[in-house]
Design a protein around this motif. Structure first.
Motif, PDB file in Angstrom:
ATOM      1  N   LEU A 343       0.850  -1.198   0.000  1.00 51.63           N
ATOM      2  CA  LEU A 343       0.000   0.000   0.000  1.00 51.63           C
ATOM      3  C   LEU A 343       0.882   1.243   0.000  1.00 51.63           C
ATOM      4  CD1 LEU A 343      -2.838   1.345   0.415  1.00 51.63           C
ATOM      5  CD2 LEU A 343      -2.411   1.159   2.882  1.00 51.63           C
ATOM      6  N   VAL A 344       0.462   2.246  -0.795  1.00 51.20           N
ATOM      7  CA  VAL A 344       1.152   3.532  -0.813  1.00 51.20           C
ATOM      8  C   VAL A 344       0.122   4.654  -0.671  1.00 51.20           C
ATOM      9  CG1 VAL A 344       2.616   5.117  -2.124  1.00 51.20           C
ATOM     10  CG2 VAL A 344       3.007   2.651  -2.283  1.00 51.20           C
ATOM     11  N   LEU A 345       0.371   5.567   0.273  1.00 54.18           N
ATOM     12  CA  LEU A 345      -0.458   6.762   0.444  1.00 54.18           C
ATOM     13  C   LEU A 345       0.404   7.976   0.133  1.00 54.18           C
ATOM     14  CD1 LEU A 345      -2.144   5.900   3.891  1.00 54.18           C
ATOM     15  CD2 LEU A 345      -2.927   5.273   1.589  1.00 54.18           C
ATOM     16  N   ARG A 346      -0.094   8.888  -0.736  1.00 55.52           N
ATOM     17  CA  ARG A 346       0.668  10.073  -1.120  1.00 55.52           C
ATOM     18  C   ARG A 346      -0.177  11.330  -0.948  1.00 55.52           C
ATOM     19  NH1 ARG A 346       2.058   6.592  -5.438  1.00 55.52           N
ATOM     20  NH2 ARG A 346       4.256   5.919  -5.386  1.00 55.52           N
ATOM     21  N   ASP A 347       0.289  12.245  -0.074  1.00 59.69           N
ATOM     22  CA  ASP A 347      -0.359  13.550   0.124  1.00 59.69           C
ATOM     23  C   ASP A 347      -1.877  13.418   0.135  1.00 59.69           C
ATOM     24  OD1 ASP A 347       2.056  14.995   0.234  1.00 59.69           O
ATOM     25  OD2 ASP A 347       2.216  14.865  -1.950  1.00 59.69           O
ATOM     26  N   LEU A 348      -2.365  12.560   0.994  1.00 59.47           N
ATOM     27  CA  LEU A 348      -3.774  12.188   1.000  1.00 59.47           C
ATOM     28  C   LEU A 348      -4.588  13.153   1.853  1.00 59.47           C
ATOM     29  CD1 LEU A 348      -5.447   9.844  -0.218  1.00 59.47           C
ATOM     30  CD2 LEU A 348      -5.173   8.644   1.960  1.00 59.47           C
ATOM     31  N   GLU A 349      -5.662  13.699   1.283  1.00 57.52           N
ATOM     32  CA  GLU A 349      -6.618  14.495   2.034  1.00 57.52           C
ATOM     33  C   GLU A 349      -7.975  13.815   1.933  1.00 57.52           C
ATOM     34  OE1 GLU A 349      -8.564  18.996   2.374  1.00 57.52           O
ATOM     35  OE2 GLU A 349      -7.069  18.551   0.812  1.00 57.52           O
ATOM     36  N   LEU A 350      -8.518  13.437   3.093  1.00 55.58           N
ATOM     37  CA  LEU A 350      -9.756  12.673   3.119  1.00 55.58           C
ATOM     38  C   LEU A 350     -10.978  13.586   3.119  1.00 55.58           C
ATOM     39  CD1 LEU A 350      -8.695  10.016   5.780  1.00 55.58           C
ATOM     40  CD2 LEU A 350      -8.442   9.918   3.303  1.00 55.58           C
ATOM     41  N   HIS A 352     -13.406  14.034   5.063  1.00 58.21           N
ATOM     42  CA  HIS A 352     -13.832  14.692   6.293  1.00 58.21           C
ATOM     43  C   HIS A 352     -12.689  15.427   6.992  1.00 58.21           C
ATOM     44  CE1 HIS A 352     -17.838  13.066   6.025  1.00 58.21           C
ATOM     45  NE2 HIS A 352     -17.353  11.861   5.857  1.00 58.21           N
ATOM     46  N   GLY A 353     -11.625  15.706   6.236  1.00 60.54           N
ATOM     47  CA  GLY A 353     -10.606  16.600   6.763  1.00 60.54           C
ATOM     48  C   GLY A 353      -9.307  15.979   7.213  1.00 60.54           C
ATOM     49  N   ALA A 354      -9.257  14.665   7.449  1.00 62.73           N
ATOM     50  CA  ALA A 354      -7.993  14.046   7.875  1.00 62.73           C
ATOM     51  C   ALA A 354      -6.992  14.065   6.724  1.00 62.73           C
ATOM     52  CB  ALA A 354      -8.246  12.620   8.348  1.00 62.73           C
ATOM     53  N   ARG A 355      -5.711  14.061   7.091  1.00 62.88           N
ATOM     54  CA  ARG A 355      -4.660  14.135   6.081  1.00 62.88           C
ATOM     55  C   ARG A 355      -3.563  13.117   6.359  1.00 62.88           C
ATOM     56  NH1 ARG A 355      -4.423  19.055   3.244  1.00 62.88           N
ATOM     57  NH2 ARG A 355      -5.936  20.621   3.952  1.00 62.88           N
ATOM     58  N   VAL A 356      -2.913  12.670   5.300  1.00 63.72           N
ATOM     59  CA  VAL A 356      -1.666  11.910   5.408  1.00 63.72           C
ATOM     60  C   VAL A 356      -0.668  12.641   4.529  1.00 63.72           C
ATOM     61  CG1 VAL A 356      -0.494   9.725   5.048  1.00 63.72           C
ATOM     62  CG2 VAL A 356      -2.891   9.737   5.773  1.00 63.72           C
ATOM     63  N   ARG A 357       0.203  13.429   5.160  1.00 67.38           N
ATOM     64  CA  ARG A 357       1.135  14.257   4.401  1.00 67.38           C
ATOM     65  C   ARG A 357       2.315  13.424   3.902  1.00 67.38           C
ATOM     66  NH1 ARG A 357      -0.795  17.765   8.410  1.00 67.38           N
ATOM     67  NH2 ARG A 357      -1.606  19.737   7.583  1.00 67.38           N
ATOM     68  N   GLY A 358       2.846  13.837   2.743  1.00 69.47           N
ATOM     69  CA  GLY A 358       3.995  13.149   2.185  1.00 69.47           C
ATOM     70  C   GLY A 358       3.626  11.765   1.695  1.00 69.47           C
ATOM     71  N   GLU A 359       4.610  10.869   1.727  1.00 69.19           N
ATOM     72  CA  GLU A 359       4.383   9.496   1.246  1.00 69.19           C
ATOM     73  C   GLU A 359       4.520   8.514   2.396  1.00 69.19           C
ATOM     74  OE1 GLU A 359       6.592   6.425  -1.789  1.00 69.19           O
ATOM     75  OE2 GLU A 359       6.000   8.385  -2.599  1.00 69.19           O
ATOM     76  N   TRP A 360       3.579   7.596   2.472  1.00 66.07           N
ATOM     77  CA  TRP A 360       3.601   6.546   3.497  1.00 66.07           C
ATOM     78  C   TRP A 360       3.352   5.222   2.804  1.00 66.07           C
ATOM     79  CZ3 TRP A 360       0.254   2.761   5.079  1.00 66.07           C
ATOM     80  CH2 TRP A 360       0.525   2.157   6.307  1.00 66.07           C
ATOM     81  N   ASP A 361       4.170   4.213   3.129  1.00 66.96           N
ATOM     82  CA  ASP A 361       3.963   2.930   2.473  1.00 66.96           C
ATOM     83  C   ASP A 361       3.957   1.779   3.461  1.00 66.96           C
ATOM     84  OD1 ASP A 361       6.648   2.961   3.098  1.00 66.96           O
ATOM     85  OD2 ASP A 361       7.247   1.872   1.297  1.00 66.96           O
ATOM     86  N   LEU A 362       3.327   0.690   3.033  1.00 67.27           N
ATOM     87  CA  LEU A 362       3.256  -0.551   3.812  1.00 67.27           C
ATOM     88  C   LEU A 362       3.865  -1.641   2.949  1.00 67.27           C
ATOM     89  CD1 LEU A 362       0.009  -1.843   5.604  1.00 67.27           C
ATOM     90  CD2 LEU A 362       1.666  -3.367   4.583  1.00 67.27           C
ATOM     91  N   ARG A 363       4.843  -2.351   3.506  1.00 72.39           N
ATOM     92  CA  ARG A 363       5.524  -3.395   2.747  1.00 72.39           C
ATOM     93  C   ARG A 363       5.532  -4.684   3.551  1.00 72.39           C
ATOM     94  NH1 ARG A 363       7.899  -0.871  -1.459  1.00 72.39           N
ATOM     95  NH2 ARG A 363       9.020  -2.778  -2.059  1.00 72.39           N
ATOM     96  N   GLY A 364       5.357  -5.809   2.854  1.00 71.38           N
ATOM     97  CA  GLY A 364       5.424  -7.113   3.511  1.00 71.38           C
ATOM     98  C   GLY A 364       4.221  -7.382   4.412  1.00 71.38           C
ATOM     99  N   PRO A 365       4.313  -8.475   5.164  1.00 67.66           N
ATOM    100  CA  PRO A 365       3.161  -8.896   5.987  1.00 67.66           C
ATOM    101  C   PRO A 365       3.089  -8.171   7.326  1.00 67.66           C
ATOM    102  CG  PRO A 365       4.907 -10.502   6.200  1.00 67.66           C
ATOM    103  CD  PRO A 365       5.414  -9.466   5.218  1.00 67.66           C
ATOM    104  N   GLU A 366       3.196  -6.843   7.292  1.00 72.13           N
ATOM    105  CA  GLU A 366       3.136  -6.081   8.542  1.00 72.13           C
ATOM    106  C   GLU A 366       1.736  -6.142   9.146  1.00 72.13           C
ATOM    107  OE1 GLU A 366       5.730  -2.438   9.175  1.00 72.13           O
ATOM    108  OE2 GLU A 366       5.146  -2.203   7.077  1.00 72.13           O
ATOM    109  N   ARG A 367       1.690  -6.069  10.463  1.00 74.34           N
ATOM    110  CA  ARG A 367       0.412  -6.002  11.179  1.00 74.34           C
ATOM    111  C   ARG A 367       0.366  -4.646  11.878  1.00 74.34           C
ATOM    112  NH1 ARG A 367      -1.958 -11.655  13.243  1.00 74.34           N
ATOM    113  NH2 ARG A 367      -1.751 -12.739  11.254  1.00 74.34           N
TER     114      ARG A 367
END
Length: 548
Positions: A343-350, A352-367
């Protein structure tokens, strides 16, 4: 329990739903002063019992009596959104009369309405503060509040009323960690009679006793949840020993019965031989034969009765051993190899106002444990990742198949059986294959043919999880939104055991910290107004308003 100390008394109580499903039959219960935690498997009747005590339901037979007035917080609380806060608190009439007097209206009816309650507004604001609702004005409407704030508002109304008996049904559902802390404080400070139905382990540690509702009867245990679990472990160990002793006794009685049959057969053959050879007078042999037959009959009856008694003792011993089956499944198709992009999130604005600034990624079988205050946007973020909502800006890109289990568990068609529900998402699997897979989720035989709309809360979550994990292609990113809401303790254990078999990446939004820790979480994330942050478990927010 003496009648003077009994606040809830059930005498030969019976209750069945209109479709004939029986919940209680001749049920007996006496609840006295103090804090009681009522636990039991989903569907055993805990919520029904509280509704009977609160007067929302009427028994079909027997009686349920309560001493004093009752305050009741239902599991699925629904408040009229047009209500003002002071109306929800039950102080609107007194407050209006007070304002009329302050404005110079000296009508007798106003003084009668106020009575001695001249500090009603101060008390109301104080209890709102106590519940963490400091910013909630008395003139605001319920529709302006979140779901978690509505629960706290109803609890504040109950604290203002100070009923003799307080009934709480799963009060921590939809409450964030901060709100749960407020609830725990209120429970600790409660001096009246309290009965709480909950799966929240921290809440159950605060009760004086545990009432375990099982098979239509209640067993009592002193202390909180830990004391109950310790006592139950001792009971179950003893029950297991009794089963082994009873099994050994049944085997011994079988051997003795078989030996008796062999001996009697030998005697019969010997007697026949003596008759054939006529070695003794006919009258003597006849008497001997009759005596032998009577003796053989008594011997056979004695050993048969002993075996029946041994089997009965074994049945009783087996009944004392709890069979809360665990889910055991293998899900190789869900595997995600270490390092693979998920999963990759980039400069996400939802929305209802929440944000994920910059780039965030999920790799492998993380929990991943997703935490944050109610209203921070956790549900919105999961729905955006699942493709149910479009972001206002930015990207949310899943690089593997995604499975999303929402809080409301509305992934099932209530009119269809479980088999048909799974067939919709796994069209390539035969019906026998689907039934075999559902059996691993404890839906065996006729259970798999029940319509989804008839399932209890715990069964519904198990069925929704089964449908989700058996989807083709199998989800390699599994997202769960408050999955332990409305689950009993056994249901939480079953959910944990089912997720042990999952080999993909996982994001779980939950305020149930013990449950999160049991999943083997590898990364803890906090979503707040500033974005998404990695935190340590010790940094979990203690001041967390409801997911949008």
């Amino acid at each position: 329990m003496p009648a003077t100390t009994t606040h809830i008394l059930c005498s030969s109580l019976s209750f069945a739903w209109p479709d004939g499903r029986e919940v209680f039959d001749g049920f007996q219960l006496a609840v006295g002063p103090g804090r009681t935690g009522l636990i039991g498997l989903n569907g055993c009747g805990k919520s029904t019992l509280l509704r009977l005590a609160a007067g929302e339901l009427t028994p079909s037979a027997g009686h349920i009596r309560t001493t004093g007035d009752i305050g009741y917080l239902p599991q699925d609380l629904v408040l009229d959104t047009a209500l003002r806060v002071d109306e929800a608190l039950g102080v609107a009439t007194t407050r209006a009369a007070l304002h009329a007097i302050e404005a110079g209206d000296t009508g007798e009816e106003h003084f009668a309405a106020v009575g001695d309650d001249w500090d009603v507004e101060e008390r109301a604001r104080a209890v709102l503060d106590e519940m963490g609702l400091t910013g909630v004005g008395l003139d605001r409407t319920v529709g302006e509040l979140s779901g978690g704030e509505c629960v706290l508002l109803r609890l504040a109304a109950l604290l203002l009323a100070r009923p003799s008996v307080l009934l709480l049904d799963e009060p921590t559902n939809n409450l964030d960690l901060y709100a749960r802390g407020r609830l725990y404080d209120a429970v600790d400070a409660w001096t009246g009679v309290l009965v709480v139905v909950s799966h929240d382990r921290e809440l159950l540690e605060r009760v004086d006793r545990i009432a375990d509702l099982r098979d239509g009867a209640v067993s009592w245990y002193g202390g909180g949840l830990s004391a109950y679990q310790a006592a139950l472990a001792v009971e179950q160990e003893a029950a297991g020993r009794m089963v082994r002793v009873a099994e050994a006794d049944v085997r011994r009685q079988r051997r003795e019965l078989a030996d008796a049959h062999v001996k009697l057969s030998r005697r019969k053959r010997y007697g026949q031989k003596m008759w054939d050879t006529k070695r003794e007078p006919k009258a003597v042999m006849g008497q001997r034969k009759q005596t032998a037959q009577e003796s053989a009959g008594k011997h056979r009856i004695m050993h048969t009765e002993r075996l029946a008694d041994a089997r009965e003792r074994l049945d009783e011993a087996v009944e004392a051993v709890r069979d809360d089956e665990a889910i055991r499944i293998v899900l190789p198709d869900t595997q995600v190899h270490p390092g693979r992009g998920v999963l990759v999130l980039r400069d996400l604005e939802l929305v209802h106002g929440a944000r994920v600034r910059g780039e965030w990624d999920l790799r492998g079988p993380e929990r991943i444990a997703l935490t944050g205050r109610n209203g921070a946007g956790k549900t919105t973020l999961l729905r955006t990742i699942a493709g149910e909502l479009d972001p206002l800006s930015g990207e949310a890109t899943a690089q593997v198949p995604v499975g999303y289990l929402p809080q409301r568990l509305d992934v099932l068609d209530d009119t269809l059986s479980l088999v048909r529900n799974v067939a919709r998402v796994a069209p390539g699997v035969t019906e026998n294959g689907i039934r075999a897979r559902l059996a691993h989720f404890l839906f065996k035989g006729a259970r798999a043919d029940r319509p989804a709309g008839e399932l209890s809360g715990g069964e519904r979550l198990r069925a929704a999880l089964a449908a989700l994990l058996l989807t083709e292609p199998a989800p390699r990113l599994l997202m769960l939104d408050e999955p332990t809401n409305s689950l009993d303790l056994s249901g939480v254990r079953r959910l944990t055991s089912a997720l042990e078999a999952y080999r993909g990446a996982m994001i779980v939004a939950s305020h149930d910290v013990p449950f999160l820790k049991s999943l083997g979480i590898t990364r803890w994330l906090l979503l707040d107004g500033e974005g998404l942050h990695d935190i340590a478990p010790g940094q979990l927010p203690g001041n967390e308003s409801d997911d949008t």
